[in-house]
Design an enzyme around this catalytic site. Structure first.
Site: not given
Ligand code: UDP
Length: 346
Positions: A122, A150, A154
């Site tokens: 991402s 988050y 990643k």
């Protein structure tokens, strides 16, 4: 029996939004996708291009069994949690699914002598741009400074895959998505997150009278109209990037990461205008405060993906993205929430 150039690909999370579009793209290129999904957020009805195995990535035995049964030598790993806001309140779940779950898949992959792993990464790995560089295009070499748990998971996932690839001899590709949007023109698959937090589906629902009015998160950013710039990339372009990543010639143990974005930004107000043009009605909205952690601008420099993967965005102009998304939300094949007239919700 697949020929040399046709691959059986285990697609974890293939019942989800980007995974389902990728399964379709793999099949259309002559590959054999097998979807592995626990259906915690994906939809069985989204699995139309290949076999389905119900399983959880944290169950290494189940992944190993799926690899043994299908003889897949390639994995595209989508399964994981994606809501940035929830990662702040429940980092435990994000580390369990996105990092421990990935380790489980990689252990099974190493044992099964998988050749290629492609990973959903991402733009969240970059986080906030340095002051003064807010409007620059982001290349893969930009500093990595995730602004949320988050994004941390990643970035940790990329490092884990690179280390496993190096040690166990498979090759790997991480695709750093910018803002996935739109739907396949077939009308068979589209975006159906529960709960939905993304701008385009929320604004379309508001315009169609299915959802509450939108709040625009911040109008005082250092951008031309004061709202955030994002790089919206059509999900079919994203799917094509995954097929290219599976087919990319790479030496054993190699790892590469690519930005997958259209290479141009659209502001929140530009998105609302495009939705008004497609729906014939402006999405009802109010102007609100900034959302924590939102950078002013996140726009990809996709030159490396173009050079190495031969990938160019073909259907990521904003009007096409919005038209296909509106068509989907008017008649979703699955995942519809019951229409709720604007004004009833608090
Ligand atoms: N956004 C907004 N209102 C919403 C949801 C999103 O103004 O209800 C804005 C958000 O601040 C960002 C852009 O829309 O600038 C895209 O947000 P989204 O959540 O779709 O994706 P993100 O960029 O966070 O991955």
């Amino acid at each position: 029996m697949a020929s040399e150039s046709e691959h059986t690909v285990l697609v974890t999370g293939g019942a989800g939004y980007i995974g389902a579009h990728t399964a379709k793209a793999l099949r259309e290129r002559g590959h054999n996708p097998v979807v592995f999904d626990n259906l915690s957020s994906g939809y069985r009805d989204a699995v139309r291009w290949g076999d389905f195995i119900h399983g959880d990535i944290r169950d290494t035995e189940a992944v190993a069994e799926a690899l043994a049964r299908t003889q897949a030598r390639h994995i595209i790993h989508f399964a994981g949690l994606i809501e940035v806001g929830r990662s702040v309140s429940r980092p435990d779940l994000f580390w369990a699914h996105n990092v421990t779950g990935l380790a489980s898949v990689l252990q099974a992959a190493a044992k099964a002598q998988v050749q290629r792993v492609v990973f959903s990464s991402s733009a969240a790995v970059y986080g906030q741009a340095a002051a003064g560089f807010e409007l620059d295009l982001l290349s893969e070499d930009n500093p990595k400074a995730p602004a949320s748990p988050y994004g941390d998971t990643k970035l940790a996932g990329e490092k884990m895959i690179a280390a496993y690839a190096s040690a166990f001899g498979f090759s790997a590709v991480a695709l750093r998505y910018f803002n996935a949007a739109g739907a396949d023109p077939s009308g068979l698959i589209g975006e159906a997150h529960q709960p939905e937090t993304h701008l385009i589906p929320l604004a379309i629902a508001a315009a169609l009278g299915h959802g509450k009015p939108l709040t625009v998160f911040g109008t005082d950013f250092p951008t031309p109209d004061g709202t955030c710039l994002r790089d919206y990339v059509h999900v079919d372009d994203l799917a094509a990037a995954h097929v290219a990543a599976v087919e990319l010639p790479l030496a054993p143990s190699a790892f590469e990461a690519f930005n997958i974005g259209a290479g141009h930004g659209a502001s929140v107000f530009e998105v609302l205008a495009a939705i008004e043009a497609a729906c014939g009605r402006a999405p009802p909205h109010s102007l609100g405060a900034r959302r924590a952690g939102d950078p002013a601008s996140l726009v990809a420099d996709p030159a490396r993906a173009n050079r190495r993967l031969g990938w160019t965005p073909r259907c990521s102009d904003l009007d096409h993205i919005i038209r296909t998304a509106v068509a989907w939300h008017k008649a979703p094949a699955y995942g519809a929430t019951s229409p709720q007239p604007a004004g009833i919700l608090s």
